[in-house]
Design an enzyme around this catalytic site. Structure first.
Site, short mmCIF file in Angstrom:
data_model
loop_
_atom_site.label_atom_id
_atom_site.label_comp_id
_atom_site.label_asym_id
_atom_site.label_seq_id
_atom_site.Cartn_x
_atom_site.Cartn_y
_atom_site.Cartn_z
CE LYS A 116 -4.52 -1.54 1.35
NZ LYS A 116 -5.58 -1.04 2.37
CE LYS A 199 -6.06 -6.53 -1.95
NZ LYS A 199 -7.45 -6.55 -0.14
CE LYS A 202 -13.93 -2.13 0.41
NZ LYS A 202 -13.22 -2.23 1.81
N1 AQP Z 1 -10.17 -9.23 -3.64
C1 AQP Z 1 -10.70 -10.32 -2.29
N2 AQP Z 1 -10.54 -11.83 -2.18
C2 AQP Z 1 -10.92 -12.37 -0.42
N3 AQP Z 1 -10.97 -11.34 0.12
C3 AQP Z 1 -11.35 -10.57 -0.25
N4 AQP Z 1 -10.84 -9.13 1.05
C4 AQP Z 1 -10.75 -8.27 0.11
N5 AQP Z 1 -9.92 -8.26 -0.74
C5 AQP Z 1 -10.63 -9.12 -0.87
C6 AQP Z 1 -11.96 -9.10 3.12
O1 AQP Z 1 -12.62 -8.32 2.79
C7 AQP Z 1 -12.81 -8.29 3.98
C8 AQP Z 1 -12.52 -6.65 4.09
O2 AQP Z 1 -11.66 -5.62 3.08
P1 AQP Z 1 -11.14 -4.40 3.48
O3 AQP Z 1 -12.64 -3.74 3.19
O4 AQP Z 1 -11.19 -4.47 5.21
O5 AQP Z 1 -9.97 -4.13 3.70
P2 AQP Z 1 -9.28 -4.92 2.17
O6 AQP Z 1 -8.64 -5.97 2.14
O7 AQP Z 1 -8.11 -3.90 1.64
O8 AQP Z 1 -10.18 -4.34 0.52
P3 AQP Z 1 -9.48 -3.75 -0.42
O9 AQP Z 1 -11.16 -4.00 -1.44
O10 AQP Z 1 -7.78 -4.69 -1.15
O11 AQP Z 1 -9.45 -2.57 -0.49
P4 AQP Z 1 -8.51 -1.12 -0.66
O12 AQP Z 1 -7.77 -1.37 -2.59
O13 AQP Z 1 -8.52 0.04 -0.16
O14 AQP Z 1 -6.64 -1.96 -0.21
C9 AQP Z 1 -11.19 -8.35 4.73
O15 AQP Z 1 -11.53 -9.71 5.08
C10 AQP Z 1 -10.11 -9.10 2.97
O16 AQP Z 1 -9.87 -9.94 4.09
#
Ligand code: AQP
Length: 337
Positions: A116, A199, A202
């Site tokens: 990140k 992965k 968002k």
């Molecule tokens: N691609 C994914 N596959 C499986 N699980 C996922 N999670 C997120 N992306 C995937 C799971 O969703 C839960 C909540 O995630 P989060 O919003 O708290 O944080 P994150 O992992 O940072 O989500 P993003 O979409 O990747 O956001 P950004 O882009 O802001 O970093 C968690 O249990 C996560 O494992």
């Protein structure tokens, strides 16, 4: 999962924008199954969201939208505790105590920070660096025993376990249970539709990389049509997909949505063109995701209803958080009045 009368589930989702298929299949779908069997606490983790700057009015909307997402995916807010993290101040309080337990060497191994912060790590917030300690506090504050997360959070869970062990060891207590990750077996990580090595997330620029829970039927069909695959027919053996991560991703998503193993899906699809899989996948995605998206949009029209869910959840979470934090302060040696 080994369940006992003390079993408790905690998990959180950041209010950083549209929930997507990765959040649903990797985490929220699992939450819905778990709350049928065990006491669950689900948090909209807004303190985590601000580790990267958030526009205040957008953040407010996103907190409510994530709450709507929880309800639309089927969580029962009367049964489970649903609240936003910043409204229970003990999260930040325990976060500080755990900052003092956790080691700099442990932090430096966290791959999500490296990903990140990227090349600009000197300019990343200190909050982003110590984010995993706050995540440990979220879990340990409730003495949670099980944490359903996507595979991307596995390393942070391991750190939480190390922090819990070190706290118990340093203070010679057996206070924190050592929490177990609960990671979906058939699909632990949903990958981007454009790049099977990344992965689904968002923050990825291209909308075509992910399916958002509020996508329309047309958008879902278009995104799946444009998703990267393979010109050859679907192979019979999983091994033959080793160097085809995008194709494997689509098969994994389809298997997860139809509750079949990847092996079973491949047995049924072997020899067929990927266009056939794409058509079937679009159908099952539209049938699963569109009703959720419709419900989120409906719920978003009633902010008061969503705020009442968070308020009630906050009151219930605070009772547990205060009791445990009082005990933690006593263990650490603070004087409380
Ligand atoms: N691609 C994914 N596959 C499986 N699980 C996922 N999670 C997120 N992306 C995937 C799971 O969703 C839960 C909540 O995630 P989060 O919003 O708290 O944080 P994150 O992992 O940072 O989500 P993003 O979409 O990747 O956001 P950004 O882009 O802001 O970093 C968690 O249990 C996560 O494992």
């Amino acid at each position: 999962m080994n369940k006992s009368s003390k079993s408790l589930v905690f998990s959180g989702v950041q209010p950083t924008g549209n929930l997507h298929l990765g959040n649903y299949l990797g985490a929220i779908k699992n939450f819905v199954d778990l709350e049928k069997k065990i006491t669950c606490i689900f948090s909209v983790v807004d303190l985590h969201a601000i580790t990267v700057f958030q526009d205040p009015s957008e953040l407010k909307n996103n907190i409510l939208e994530t709450t709507a997402g929880f309800v639309a995916c089927g969580l029962d807010f009367k049964k489970s505790i649903i609240f936003n993290q910043s409204s229970v101040s003990e999260h930040a309080e325990l976060g500080w105590v755990l900052n003092c337990i956790s080691r700099v060497g442990w932090m430096n191994r966290m791959t999500q920070f490296k990903e990140k912060a990227g090349k600009n790590k000197e300019n990343a917030s200190v909050g982003l660096y110590v984010y995993p300690n706050l995540m440990a506090a979220d879990i340990l504050l409730y003495k949670a025993t099980h944490v359903p997360v996507g595979d991307d959070q596995k390393q942070h869970l391991e750190l939480t376990r190390d922090i819990a062990k070190k706290f118990n060891n340093d203070f010679k207590v057996n206070f924190f249970p050592i929490p177990e990750p609960l990671i979906q077996k058939n699909i632990s990580r949903v990958m981007s539709l454009r790049d099977g090595m990344k992965k689904m997330s968002k923050s990825e620029d291209s909308d075509y990389s992910r399916i958002d829970l509020q996508d329309s039927e047309d958008e879902i069909i278009k995104k799946i049509k444009k998703a990267k695959t393979d010109s050859l027919p679907i192979p019979a053996k999983l091994d033959d997909l080793k160097n085809k991560p995008e194709a494997l991703n689509l098969l994994n998503i389809y298997s997860s949505l139809t509750n079949k193993s990847i092996e079973k899906t491949m047995e049924n699809m072997a020899g067929k063109d990927f266009s056939k899989l794409k058509n079937e996948l679009s159908d099952v995605l539209v049938a699963t995701i569109c009703p959720i998206g419709k419900k989120i949009k409906e719920l978003k029209n009633d902010n008061q209803y969503l705020q009442n869910i968070l308020k009630d959840g906050t009151n219930r979470a605070k009772i547990i958080a205060k009791k445990n934090m009082d005990k933690i302060k006593e263990i650490v040696g603070f004087i409380s009045y």
